[in-house]
Design a protein around this motif. Structure first.
Motif, PDB file in Angstrom:
ATOM      1  N   PHE A 177      -6.414   4.634   1.736  1.00 60.11           N
ATOM      2  CA  PHE A 177      -4.887   3.950   1.273  1.00 60.11           C
ATOM      3  C   PHE A 177      -4.807   3.307   0.121  1.00 60.11           C
ATOM      4  O   PHE A 177      -4.287   3.483  -0.925  1.00 60.11           O
ATOM      5  CB  PHE A 177      -4.389   3.369   2.396  1.00 60.11           C
ATOM      6  CG  PHE A 177      -2.855   2.918   1.934  1.00 60.11           C
ATOM      7  CD1 PHE A 177      -1.913   3.581   1.627  1.00 60.11           C
ATOM      8  CD2 PHE A 177      -2.819   1.388   1.488  1.00 60.11           C
ATOM      9  CE1 PHE A 177      -0.707   2.913   1.297  1.00 60.11           C
ATOM     10  CE2 PHE A 177      -1.828   0.740   1.300  1.00 60.11           C
ATOM     11  CZ  PHE A 177      -0.654   1.669   0.890  1.00 60.11           C
ATOM     12  N   ALA A 178      -6.176   2.348   0.051  1.00 59.53           N
ATOM     13  CA  ALA A 178      -6.091   1.387  -1.033  1.00 59.53           C
ATOM     14  C   ALA A 178      -6.541   2.092  -2.426  1.00 59.53           C
ATOM     15  O   ALA A 178      -5.918   2.003  -3.347  1.00 59.53           O
ATOM     16  CB  ALA A 178      -7.250   0.072  -0.772  1.00 59.53           C
ATOM     17  N   MET A 179      -7.697   3.040  -2.212  1.00 62.57           N
ATOM     18  CA  MET A 179      -8.155   3.696  -3.410  1.00 62.57           C
ATOM     19  C   MET A 179      -6.975   4.561  -4.025  1.00 62.57           C
ATOM     20  O   MET A 179      -7.147   4.893  -5.331  1.00 62.57           O
ATOM     21  CB  MET A 179      -9.275   4.493  -2.947  1.00 62.57           C
ATOM     22  CG  MET A 179     -10.573   3.743  -2.626  1.00 62.57           C
ATOM     23  SD  MET A 179     -12.042   4.856  -2.308  1.00 62.57           S
ATOM     24  CE  MET A 179     -11.810   5.339  -0.957  1.00 62.57           C
ATOM     25  N   GLY A 180      -6.130   5.043  -3.142  1.00 61.78           N
ATOM     26  CA  GLY A 180      -5.253   5.983  -3.746  1.00 61.78           C
ATOM     27  C   GLY A 180      -4.055   5.390  -4.398  1.00 61.78           C
ATOM     28  O   GLY A 180      -3.263   6.051  -4.953  1.00 61.78           O
ATOM     29  N   ARG A 181      -3.807   4.273  -4.255  1.00 59.67           N
ATOM     30  CA  ARG A 181      -2.644   3.490  -4.909  1.00 59.67           C
ATOM     31  C   ARG A 181      -2.846   3.769  -6.377  1.00 59.67           C
ATOM     32  O   ARG A 181      -3.921   3.554  -7.066  1.00 59.67           O
ATOM     33  CB  ARG A 181      -2.551   2.019  -4.724  1.00 59.67           C
ATOM     34  CG  ARG A 181      -2.562   1.775  -3.175  1.00 59.67           C
ATOM     35  CD  ARG A 181      -1.456   2.173  -2.783  1.00 59.67           C
ATOM     36  NE  ARG A 181      -0.073   1.483  -2.947  1.00 59.67           N
ATOM     37  CZ  ARG A 181       1.094   1.927  -2.601  1.00 59.67           C
ATOM     38  NH1 ARG A 181       1.201   3.394  -2.477  1.00 59.67           N
ATOM     39  NH2 ARG A 181       2.266   1.215  -3.172  1.00 59.67           N
ATOM     40  N   PRO A 182      -1.600   3.917  -7.054  1.00 60.07           N
ATOM     41  CA  PRO A 182      -1.665   4.200  -8.634  1.00 60.07           C
ATOM     42  C   PRO A 182      -2.343   3.073  -9.406  1.00 60.07           C
ATOM     43  O   PRO A 182      -2.676   3.489 -10.852  1.00 60.07           O
ATOM     44  CB  PRO A 182      -0.237   4.926  -9.002  1.00 60.07           C
ATOM     45  CG  PRO A 182       0.476   3.998  -7.713  1.00 60.07           C
ATOM     46  CD  PRO A 182      -0.410   4.157  -6.457  1.00 60.07           C
TER      47      PRO A 182
END
Length: 345
Positions: A295-300
């Motif tokens: 989730f964290a890595m996927g934030r734009p």
């Protein structure tokens, strides 16, 4: 896949190995094994600070995390295989420069110490650990009351940027980052850099996780439009999102055993929120660690998410999160859980 570090031309992996337990909970031998394994998996980014290690923080161990990285560099000769981020401590840390503010004079002194301990001649990302004027991070948001004169604050920033520019010119730092900063503060640093005062901010290291999403509004907008990526800490919420503390459990050697309230994160609402995310993970067959990190890595706006493991045998689990992509269905369920359990601490 790698992400840009601001407008510096440096790229970083989506995960960063945090080293704040190196020298206390994590032995030198274990720490060196973690660095080797991380590099082998494409995580060639290390985050440390002159005040580390933690658990506990103290004068006797201050700087040992940098020293452990330094002995790895000396032993392996692999300095060029890693990017190193470290931090200049802010005011209030009594055993470091008697708790004084960050100043133009303290910057070269602090960099001297970090370079010596790290056994290197350059720091890839040099960060200010927290602002001189104070911060709303670490649960201070509940009572935050900004004060001080804006012109005086900007002059202080300008003085600091001048010193940082001198260090860039000397070749001792490559990029400049902030930590525990606000949208207003970051905008002032950017404004001064645009006026030619000093280096442009490349990143902001603030807390961010499924449980702590203060960054999602003004700072997210700033990150996206100004190319100042988030370099987040505590994406696992100090271990809460692993589920290991549910039902009153306190595993031996865990962070909660040493810091009972997890820095203000231990609340009844936090455990309820964690249960909601654990339920999502279980129903979709996802490791809770992978859910939180993916989730964290996927934030734009994310440049890199900092994670830490006390022991090397925990490391493969975290590194495997880089292979996980969350589906739209999972992300929608996360949004629903977030609305039901916003900012539980």
């Amino acid at each position: 896949m790698r992400n840009p570090l601001g407008r510096t031309g440096i790229t970083v992996p989506p995960l960063c190995l945090g080293t704040m337990t190196f020298g206390t909970q994590t032995s030198e031998r274990d720490a060196h094994a973690q660095i080797d394994m991380s590099i082998d998996h494409g995580v060639d980014f290390l985050d440390t600070a002159e005040m580390y290690p933690v658990n506990p923080i103290g004068a006797k161990t201050q700087g040992d995390s940098e020293r452990v990285i330094g002995t790895w560099i000396a032993k392996t000769g692999r300095r060029n295989d890693v990017l190193i981020a470290t931090k200049h401590s802010g005011n209030g840390m009594g055993h470091i420069r008697n708790g004084a503010d960050i100043t133009a004079d303290s910057i070269p002194q602090a960099i001297d110490g970090s370079l010596d301990r790290l056994q290197t001649d350059v720091i890839d990302l040099y960060q200010l650990h927290w602002p001189n004027r104070g911060s709303y991070m670490f649960r201070q948001n509940w009572t935050y009351d900004p004060e001080g004169d804006a012109a005086t604050i900007r002059q202080d920033m300008a003085d600091i940027l001048g010193a940082l520019q001198a260090e860039v010119a000397r070749g001792r730092i490559r990029a400049f980052g902030l930590s525990n900063e606000s949208a207003w503060g970051t905008a002032q640093w950017l404004r001064l850099a645009e006026d030619g005062v000093g280096p442009r901010v490349a990143s902001i290291q603030n807390e961010y996780s499924l449980l702590c999403r203060l960054y999602d509004t003004d700072l997210a907008e700033l990150s996206m439009y100004e190319d100042v990526g988030l370099f987040c800490f505590s994406p696992l919420a100090a271990g809460l999102l692993t589920g290991k503390y549910q039902s009153g459990a306190v595993p031996e050697g865990s962070r909660m055993e040493l810091v009972a309230n997890l820095g203000g994160r231990k609340t009844d609402r936090a455990f309820t929120a964690v249960a909601a995310y654990l339920d999502i993970a279980e129903r979709h067959g996802i490791d809770p660690v992978h859910l939180a990190l993916a989730f964290a890595m996927g934030r734009p706006f994310m440049a890199s998410a900092i994670f830490g493991t006390t022991h090397v045998d925990q490391l493969p689990r975290a590194l495997a999160a880089m292979e996980v992509t969350l589906s739209r269905e999972v992300l929608d369920e996360i949004d629903t859980a977030h609305r039901a359990h916003p900012m539980p601490y």
